[in-house]
Write an enzyme that holds these catalytic residues in place. Structure first.
Site, short mmCIF file in Angstrom:
data_model
loop_
_atom_site.label_atom_id
_atom_site.label_comp_id
_atom_site.label_asym_id
_atom_site.label_seq_id
_atom_site.Cartn_x
_atom_site.Cartn_y
_atom_site.Cartn_z
N GLU A 164 17.25 -19.15 -4.84
CA GLU A 164 16.98 -17.87 -5.50
C GLU A 164 16.45 -18.09 -6.92
O GLU A 164 15.52 -17.41 -7.35
CB GLU A 164 18.26 -17.02 -5.49
N LYS A 178 6.56 -4.90 -4.05
CA LYS A 178 8.00 -4.66 -4.01
C LYS A 178 8.48 -4.49 -2.57
O LYS A 178 9.56 -4.92 -2.21
CB LYS A 178 8.33 -3.41 -4.83
N ASN A 194 -2.07 2.52 5.69
CA ASN A 194 -1.15 1.40 5.44
C ASN A 194 -0.98 0.66 6.76
O ASN A 194 -0.85 1.30 7.81
CB ASN A 194 0.23 1.89 5.01
N GLY A 195 -0.93 -0.66 6.71
CA GLY A 195 -0.73 -1.44 7.93
C GLY A 195 -1.91 -2.36 8.19
O GLY A 195 -2.75 -2.58 7.30
N GLU A 220 8.05 -16.26 -8.90
CA GLU A 220 7.56 -14.88 -8.89
C GLU A 220 7.18 -14.39 -10.27
O GLU A 220 6.14 -13.77 -10.45
CB GLU A 220 8.65 -13.94 -8.37
N LYS A 225 12.78 -16.81 -8.16
CA LYS A 225 12.59 -15.95 -9.35
C LYS A 225 11.57 -16.57 -10.30
O LYS A 225 10.70 -15.89 -10.81
CB LYS A 225 13.91 -15.73 -10.11
N CYS A 240 0.82 -1.21 0.00
CA CYS A 240 0.00 0.00 0.00
C CYS A 240 0.85 1.26 0.00
O CYS A 240 1.93 1.29 0.59
CB CYS A 240 -0.88 0.02 1.24
N TRP A 288 -2.92 -2.79 -1.49
CA TRP A 288 -2.54 -4.19 -1.69
C TRP A 288 -3.37 -4.96 -0.67
O TRP A 288 -3.17 -4.83 0.53
CB TRP A 288 -1.04 -4.37 -1.44
N HIS A 335 16.18 -37.45 -0.32
CA HIS A 335 15.39 -37.69 0.89
C HIS A 335 13.94 -37.24 0.70
O HIS A 335 13.23 -37.02 1.67
CB HIS A 335 16.02 -36.96 2.08
N ARG A 379 5.75 -0.52 -6.07
CA ARG A 379 5.69 -1.26 -4.82
C ARG A 379 4.70 -2.42 -4.89
O ARG A 379 4.72 -3.30 -4.03
CB ARG A 379 5.26 -0.33 -3.68
O1 M6R Z 1 13.25 -5.10 0.36
P1 M6R Z 1 13.72 -6.41 0.93
O2 M6R Z 1 15.01 -6.84 0.38
O3 M6R Z 1 13.73 -6.40 2.42
O4 M6R Z 1 12.62 -7.44 0.49
C1 M6R Z 1 12.63 -8.76 0.92
C2 M6R Z 1 11.74 -9.62 0.06
O5 M6R Z 1 10.42 -9.17 0.15
C3 M6R Z 1 12.17 -9.59 -1.40
O6 M6R Z 1 13.49 -10.01 -1.55
C4 M6R Z 1 11.27 -10.51 -2.24
O7 M6R Z 1 11.47 -11.84 -1.90
C5 M6R Z 1 11.54 -10.24 -3.72
N1 M6R Z 1 10.31 -10.04 -4.42
C6 M6R Z 1 12.32 -11.31 -4.36
O8 M6R Z 1 12.46 -11.13 -5.73
#
Ligand code: M6R
Length: 608
Positions: free
Chosen positions: A481, A603, A99-100, A488, A485, A2, A73, A504, A27
């Site tokens: 990672e 974001k 927000n929150g 996402e 990716k 948000c 959001w 396992h 964001r």
């Molecule tokens: O802003 P930050 O690095 O603290 O964010 C942490 C995660 O929310 C962020 O890395 C998220 O996993 C990304 N979308 C990964 O691509």
């Protein structure tokens, strides 16, 4: 997540509010709304979808010199127009954006309903204007304070009043708000990004503070005790403003291609080949203090946690100091043992992730020292830590983090060199580590110029029911990672696993033709990974291997082999992560995904 923008001043508020919302789009959000004033009172528009959709609905809007706006959001209640902010009180004279999360929503809703309040949305936010109305005695500040006293949870709020057209009242507890002081105009936002086009003179509202915003400035008070607070006005610097695509079709691709430069910016002036050492001024740690560090704990979420895993391994391997990475959302509630001989490092791109911030505060509460490794200058985590280093990656706009990951790893390797030089690394060894680190940007540039046969992998990954990413040692966080990716950006079911652990359980998932992506640079674990590769290959998996250039034996075992330049094992994630970023990007494109703003994601994750 948000976003809030509010404005009081001499110009027409609406264009400023809408352009502020556009700066917050990166964001992540699912609906947007705005409230301004016309001659009868509040004028509100809300739309599901993009800020563009909202902008299209604003034809015929009145001119108003005050307003509030929001990108939502969804947390409480679906993605609908009714649930979008602003929300109003029953008589439509108070509008509020939030927000929150309000944690005592259930008893508050029950109390208000019992008093005859009719709710028009499913949100927790709508409670707030009703509480303000209930507390109304004619003074907006007193009413907001009385309402927020009843609320448990986190909030950043901006409130406007049809009967007080010259003010916006804001309050903060856990969700950031920044007040920008212009010339005869004042803007408030949840992120400086929405402010910098107007002014760089800002006041960062602190937790448990509120402010009355007028065209000629802001007046700060304690949220609960009402005491007048002094203002500390700062000039913000750093890279702000909407980054340009610079000819790239998406920010994710642009940011992947920026990595040679962003890593180099992170290392320059910090790593010295001649001294065989590094200097992170922002850490404010002399060698004597570094020698006292017995343990390092790295705190982060998502990609930042994966980068922390790489950092922890490097610190143990090179500096021989016990180190571990922790998922911040778990750490903060585990009642962790915090000791004085441990150095805590908070790793975050945005500097606003609420769980990482919560972990920082938990460490500080228990008397521990936390330093930040953060990208966004002046962000809440950077400010809360006080000491730390900035990544200098420049704005990362795509929700999927790419260049921040490699810069975080580069920053942690820089710290590792510094720590190791106070212990077991001599000058010659220090020089060779520094040289390897400083050689990375050139290798990244070469890899990006010729990333190998990634397109050959895309088709099978795009139609796969399951993709497995495997790695050992420094390549295990890279496997995690790579899978993150792909989830996402392409929404393909997949997981990352330590290669040795695969038999396992996950091996049961392997069907004929299932893509298994093996991250196997030439390091101490390479031969063990080869055995794991053979185990999945024997079950019909289609093997894609990320290997060190020249390792032909390994390349021949794969269906598709993607070479990366040679580097020491501790630096390998800076190279092996890149083909996986490109694979996720190209698979997302093949599947027609919304690359820079994937569904449901934000974001900056500012709620728990
Ligand atoms: O802003 P930050 O690095 O603290 O964010 C942490 C995660 O929310 C962020 O890395 C998220 O996993 C990304 N979308 C990964 O691509």
């Amino acid at each position: 997540m948000c976003g809030i923008v509010g404005y009081v001043g001499h110009r027409d508020a609406l264009p400023t509010l809408v352009s502020g919302l556009r700066q917050l789009e990166y964001r992540g959000y699912d609906s947007a709304g705005v409230a301004i004033l016309d001659e009868d009172g509040l004028w509100i528009r809300k739309e599901v979808g993009r800020v563009d959709d909202l902008a299209r609905s604003l034809d015929g809007a009145p001119r108003s010199q005050v307003g509030i706006a929001h990108t939502r959001w969804a947390t409480h209640g679906g993605v609908t127009q009714q649930n979008a902010h602003p929300h109003t009180d029953g008589v439509g004279r108070i509008a509020l954006v939030h927000n929150g999360i309000i944690e005592n929503m259930v008893p508050l809703v029950a109390m208000l309903r019992a008093e005859g309040v009719v709710f028009t949305s499913e949100t927790d936010t709508e409670i707030l204007p009703h509480l303000i109305r209930k507390a109304w005695r004619g003074d907006p500040v007193d009413a907001v304070r009385a309402a927020l006293r009843q609320v448990q949870g986190t909030f950043g709020v901006a409130v406007m009043f049809a009967d007080h057209p010259d003010i916006v009242v804001v309050a903060r507890n856990g969700s950031p708000l920044v007040i920008g002081l212009g010339d005869g105009e004042t803007i408030v936002a949840s992120d400086p990004q929405a402010i910098v086009a107007l002014t760089r003179r800002v006041i960062h509202l602190q937790d448990r503070q509120m402010a009355v915003i007028r065209a000629d400035g802001a007046e700060l008070h304690g949220l609960y005790d009402g005491r007048r607070h002094d203002q500390s006005v700062e000039l913000i610097d750093g890279d702000y403003g909407v980054a340009d695509l610079e000819g790239h079709p998406h920010f994710m691709l642009k940011e992947i291609h920026e990595q040679a430069r962003s890593i180099s910016r992170c290392l320059n002036g910090r790593v010295s080949r001649e001294d065989g050492n590094a200097r992170l001024g922002g850490f404010e740690m002399r060698p004597r203090e570094l020698v006292g560090v017995q343990r390092v704990v790295l705190l982060g979420c998502g990609t930042s946690y994966h980068a922390g895993m790489v950092g922890a391994m490097a610190i143990e391997a090179m500096a021989r100091v016990s180190a571990r990475a922790e998922i911040a959302s778990e750490f903060r509630y585990r009642h962790p043992i915090v000791s004085n001989d441990t150095l805590y490092l908070a790793v975050s791109q945005s500097g606003e992730t609420i769980d990482t911030l919560g972990a920082v505060q938990e460490v500080q509460l228990k008397g521990g020292a936390v330093r930040g490794i953060v990208n966004v200058v002046g962000s809440t985590i950077a400010r809360t830590c006080g000491q730390g280093v900035y990544l200098h990656s420049g704005p990362e706009v795509a929700v999927a983090s790419t260049k921040a990951f490699t810069s975080q790893v580069a920053a942690m390797l820089t710290f590792t060199l510094m720590l190791a030089r106070t212990r077991n690394l001599d000058l010659g060894q220090g020089r060779s580590v520094a040289a390897e680190l400083l050689a990375i940007p050139e290798k990244v540039a070469a890899l990006l110029a010729n990333p190998g046969p990634i397109d050959d992998v895309v088709e099978s990954v795009a139609r796969a029911r399951y993709v497995l990413f495997l790695g050992r040692g420094f390549s295990f966080p890279v496997a995690l990672e790579g899978a993150l990716k792909l989830k996402e950006v392409a929404y393909v079911p997949c997981e990352g696993y330590p290669a040795g652990e695969m038999k396992h359980g996950p091996i049961a998932m392997i069907e004929k033709g299932a893509p298994v992506i093996v991250v196997a640079p030439r390091d101490a674990q390479r031969d063990k990974v080869v055995s794991n590769l053979r185990e999945v290959a024997a079950r019909g998996a289609r093997i894609i291997v990320i290997h060190t250039q020249g390792d032909d034996e390994l390349a021949q075992l794969a269906d598709i082999a993607i070479p990366v330049p040679s580097t020491p094992d501790w630096a390998s994630p800076l190279l092996t992560a890149i083909p996986l970023q490109l694979l996720a990007y190209r698979t997302g494109i093949a599947l027609g995904r919304d690359i820079d703003k994937p569904r449901h994601l934000a974001k900056s994750v500012t709620v728990e």
